[in-house]
Scaffold this motif. Structure first.
Motif, PDB file in Angstrom:
ATOM      1  N   GLY A 192       0.812  -1.215   0.000  1.00 13.86           N
ATOM      2  CA  GLY A 192       0.000   0.000   0.000  1.00 13.86           C
ATOM      3  C   GLY A 192       0.844   1.262   0.000  1.00 13.86           C
ATOM      4  N   LEU A 193       1.943   1.250   0.774  1.00 18.59           N
ATOM      5  CA  LEU A 193       2.829   2.416   0.800  1.00 18.59           C
ATOM      6  C   LEU A 193       3.504   2.626  -0.556  1.00 18.59           C
ATOM      7  CD1 LEU A 193       4.502   2.015   4.318  1.00 18.59           C
ATOM      8  CD2 LEU A 193       2.768   3.684   3.629  1.00 18.59           C
ATOM      9  N   ARG A 194       3.928   1.523  -1.183  1.00 13.27           N
ATOM     10  CA  ARG A 194       4.545   1.665  -2.506  1.00 13.27           C
ATOM     11  C   ARG A 194       3.544   2.188  -3.531  1.00 13.27           C
ATOM     12  NH1 ARG A 194       7.350  -3.151  -0.894  1.00 13.27           N
ATOM     13  NH2 ARG A 194       5.658  -4.425  -1.750  1.00 13.27           N
ATOM     14  N   GLU A 195       2.315   1.688  -3.459  1.00  9.54           N
ATOM     15  CA  GLU A 195       1.296   2.156  -4.392  1.00  9.54           C
ATOM     16  C   GLU A 195       0.988   3.634  -4.165  1.00  9.54           C
ATOM     17  OE1 GLU A 195      -3.354   1.155  -5.616  1.00  9.54           O
ATOM     18  OE2 GLU A 195      -2.314  -0.006  -4.072  1.00  9.54           O
ATOM     19  N   ARG A 196       0.916   4.019  -2.879  1.00  8.54           N
ATOM     20  CA  ARG A 196       0.649   5.431  -2.572  1.00  8.54           C
ATOM     21  C   ARG A 196       1.801   6.316  -3.032  1.00  8.54           C
ATOM     22  NH1 ARG A 196       1.405   8.970   1.862  1.00  8.54           N
ATOM     23  NH2 ARG A 196      -0.290  10.505   2.048  1.00  8.54           N
ATOM     24  N   ALA A 197       3.037   5.843  -2.833  1.00  6.09           N
ATOM     25  CA  ALA A 197       4.192   6.618  -3.291  1.00  6.09           C
ATOM     26  C   ALA A 197       4.183   6.776  -4.812  1.00  6.09           C
ATOM     27  CB  ALA A 197       5.490   5.948  -2.833  1.00  6.09           C
ATOM     28  N   ILE A 202       3.015  10.205  -9.530  1.00 10.56           N
ATOM     29  CA  ILE A 202       2.260  10.502 -10.749  1.00 10.56           C
ATOM     30  C   ILE A 202       1.524  11.831 -10.613  1.00 10.56           C
ATOM     31  CG2 ILE A 202       0.328   9.740 -12.186  1.00 10.56           C
ATOM     32  CD1 ILE A 202       1.168   6.867 -11.589  1.00 10.56           C
ATOM     33  N   GLU A 203       0.898  12.055  -9.430  1.00 10.69           N
ATOM     34  CA  GLU A 203       0.186  13.312  -9.215  1.00 10.69           C
ATOM     35  C   GLU A 203       1.147  14.495  -9.245  1.00 10.69           C
ATOM     36  OE1 GLU A 203      -1.881  12.868  -5.564  1.00 10.69           O
ATOM     37  OE2 GLU A 203      -3.380  11.474  -6.349  1.00 10.69           O
ATOM     38  N   ARG A 204       2.371  14.301  -8.688  1.00 13.55           N
ATOM     39  CA  ARG A 204       3.356  15.384  -8.720  1.00 13.55           C
ATOM     40  C   ARG A 204       3.738  15.720 -10.148  1.00 13.55           C
ATOM     41  NH1 ARG A 204       9.073  13.509  -7.272  1.00 13.55           N
ATOM     42  NH2 ARG A 204       8.720  12.744  -9.397  1.00 13.55           N
ATOM     43  N   ASP A 205       3.954  14.686 -10.970  1.00 11.43           N
ATOM     44  CA  ASP A 205       4.296  14.929 -12.369  1.00 11.43           C
ATOM     45  C   ASP A 205       3.150  15.612 -13.106  1.00 11.43           C
ATOM     46  OD1 ASP A 205       6.708  13.720 -11.871  1.00 11.43           O
ATOM     47  OD2 ASP A 205       6.104  11.760 -12.649  1.00 11.43           O
ATOM     48  N   GLN A 206       1.917  15.196 -12.790  1.00 10.46           N
ATOM     49  CA  GLN A 206       0.769  15.825 -13.434  1.00 10.46           C
ATOM     50  C   GLN A 206       0.647  17.289 -13.042  1.00 10.46           C
ATOM     51  OE1 GLN A 206      -2.481  13.272 -12.266  1.00 10.46           O
ATOM     52  NE2 GLN A 206      -2.195  11.884 -13.989  1.00 10.46           N
ATOM     53  N   ARG A 207       0.854  17.584 -11.734  1.00  9.56           N
ATOM     54  CA  ARG A 207       0.800  18.985 -11.309  1.00  9.56           C
ATOM     55  C   ARG A 207       1.905  19.802 -11.974  1.00  9.56           C
ATOM     56  NH1 ARG A 207      -0.278  16.655  -6.173  1.00  9.56           N
ATOM     57  NH2 ARG A 207       1.923  16.864  -5.628  1.00  9.56           N
ATOM     58  N   SER A 208       3.087  19.188 -12.111  1.00 12.05           N
ATOM     59  CA  SER A 208       4.183  19.901 -12.760  1.00 12.05           C
ATOM     60  C   SER A 208       3.861  20.200 -14.225  1.00 12.05           C
ATOM     61  CB  SER A 208       5.465  19.065 -12.650  1.00 12.05           C
ATOM     62  OG  SER A 208       6.521  19.696 -13.328  1.00 12.05           O
ATOM     63  N   ARG A 209       3.312  19.186 -14.925  1.00 16.58           N
ATOM     64  CA  ARG A 209       2.951  19.413 -16.330  1.00 16.58           C
ATOM     65  C   ARG A 209       1.843  20.452 -16.451  1.00 16.58           C
ATOM     66  NH1 ARG A 209       3.821  13.701 -16.656  1.00 16.58           N
ATOM     67  NH2 ARG A 209       1.615  13.307 -16.293  1.00 16.58           N
TER      68      ARG A 209
END
Length: 428
Positions: A192-197, A202-209
């Motif tokens: 679960g921690l790996r999936e959340r990380a 992915i969300e960080r990359d999306q926010r950056s884009r």
């Protein structure tokens, strides 16, 4: 343990962690290796002693143990050991099947009164079922385990108390079951921690884009406003200057001077925009030289340049426009600039075109009206909006406003923008 001892454990823990990761990777690539290693280890530790000494009831134990258990021949012992140990090969892929086969061999063996050290395979199978199997299968496995342990306690009652044997055997089974569940829960938590990380990455990359796309849109809008307006003024002045050179040379000279001033102003604005975007490792002294963003105070100078290009501009304002924040003033300035630029593009300066510009500030609203007496509609493909009108609407939308544009009843073109300055979300 001293602090030096604890600090010295850091490299050891890191090496153990890397070794564990390599083992897990190797196990995912070749799962049969670990399963075979477990079978070989159980055989060496628990099967070989029985083969050499004759089982748990060998001559080294008390007399009551030798009398309680049945002595098996070597062939029978090998058969039971094989039935107990070999199913461990598929304990991870089919844990319920492995447990059922081992439990059946275990019950058959104890029904004959034989005791083997390889019986530990039943506890390993229960651990594997708790770790890898379906949780709904555990109650049935626990019931079968309890029955098998009760059979062992009864068969060994002549050598040890039934309750003592049951307590020891059920405690061992409970420990195996609990260990399997703890490892299973821990693995689920790590997964679960790996999936959340991964999801956060992915969300960080999306926010950056998204931030990059937003910034590109903003810069493109600024560049369009700067380049589009100033080039329109320069082109109009150049045409007027070329026309006036033969008739009034002083007017041609004046047009050339205005072209130079407009070009220098456009170049300065471009340097300011590009300088803000340029990343510098130095502090503020080495950074780009910034100038204030244009506002209501600069609209009069904007109108003067348009007048110099040959259009008559009537500018009036109402309300306390200078009290508005710089963001609203910049938005209003760009909308006016784009509207006047469109008028320059689609109006012949030789005609008596008049532009009426009005900015009204009242009741948390800014109303901008730009109306000209030129052509009824701009040139270009029908029903197609240019980037200028889209840019004006995007700027107005930042303040909950709207932009409307279209031909007027008496001929000409009108642009009206309304900015809503009411705070979003209401008062708190």
């Amino acid at each position: 343990m001293t602090t030096d001892d604890l600090s010295g454990m850091g490299p050891l823990v890191a090496r153990l962690s890397r070794g564990g990761q390599r083992l897990r990777q190797a196990d995912r690539t070749h799962p049969w290796v670990l399963d075979t290693a477990v079978v070989v280890l159980v055989f060496l530790m628990f099967c070989l002693p029985d083969l050499f000494r004759g089982g748990v009831d060998d001559g080294d134990g008390p007399r009551r143990f030798r009398l309680a258990f049945t002595q098996l021949p070597v062939a029978g012992m090998l058969a039971f050991q094989s039935g107990l140990v070999l199913p461990l090969l598929w304990r991870r892929r089919k844990p319920l099947v492995a447990f059922a086969v081992i439990a059946a061999v275990f019950v058959l063996q104890w029904s004959l009164g034989a005791a083997l050290r390889a019986d530990v395979a039943l506890f390993i199978a229960l651990y594997s079922l708790a770790l890898h199997g379906w949780l709904r299968q555990l109650p049935w496995a626990c019931a079968a385990m309890a029955g098998a342990m009760a059979l062992v306690a009864v068969r060994a009652s002549s050598a040890v108390s039934v309750w003592d044997a049951l307590f020891f055997l059920l405690s061992t089974a409970t420990a195996a079951l609990a260990l399997g569940l703890v490892v299973r829960i821990r693995r689920a938590q790590l997964a679960g921690l790996r999936e959340r990380a991964a999801r956060l990455e992915i969300e960080r990359d999306q926010r950056s884009r998204l931030a990059t796309a937003t910034e590109r849109t903003r810069v493109a809008r600024e560049m369009h406003d700067i380049v589009g307006h100033n080039l329109s003024v320069i082109i109009t002045l150049a045409d007027a200057g070329a026309y006036a050179t033969d008739i009034a040379p002083e007017r041609g000279k004046e047009a050339l001077q205005l072209i130079g001033d407009t070009g220098r102003q456009a170049l300065g604005e471009l340097r300011r925009v590009l300088g803000v975007l340029r990343e510098t490792a130095e502090g503020p002294p080495g950074g780009p030289e910034l100038s204030p963003q244009p506002g209501f105070a600069d609209i009069e100078a904007l109108c003067a340049k348009v007048r110099a290009a040959g259009l008559e501009v009537v500018y009036r304002t109402s309300g306390d426009a200078d009290a508005l924040d710089s963001g609203v003033q910049l938005t209003a300035y760009r909308i006016v600039q784009e509207a006047l630029t469109n008028t320059l593009k689609h109006t012949d300066t030789d005609t008596d075109t008049k532009v009426h510009l009005a900015i009204l500030v009242a009741d948390s609203r800014v109303n901008i009206q730009v109306q000209d007496t030129g052509p009824a509609s701009p040139s270009g493909p029908p029903n197609e909006e240019g980037h200028g009108l889209v840019g004006m609407r995007e700027r107005a939308a930042l303040y909950g406003g709207t932009v409307s544009a279209g031909p007027t009843a008496g001929g000409g073109w009108s642009v009206e923008a309304v900015l809503d300055l009411t705070p979003q979300g209401g008062d708190r």
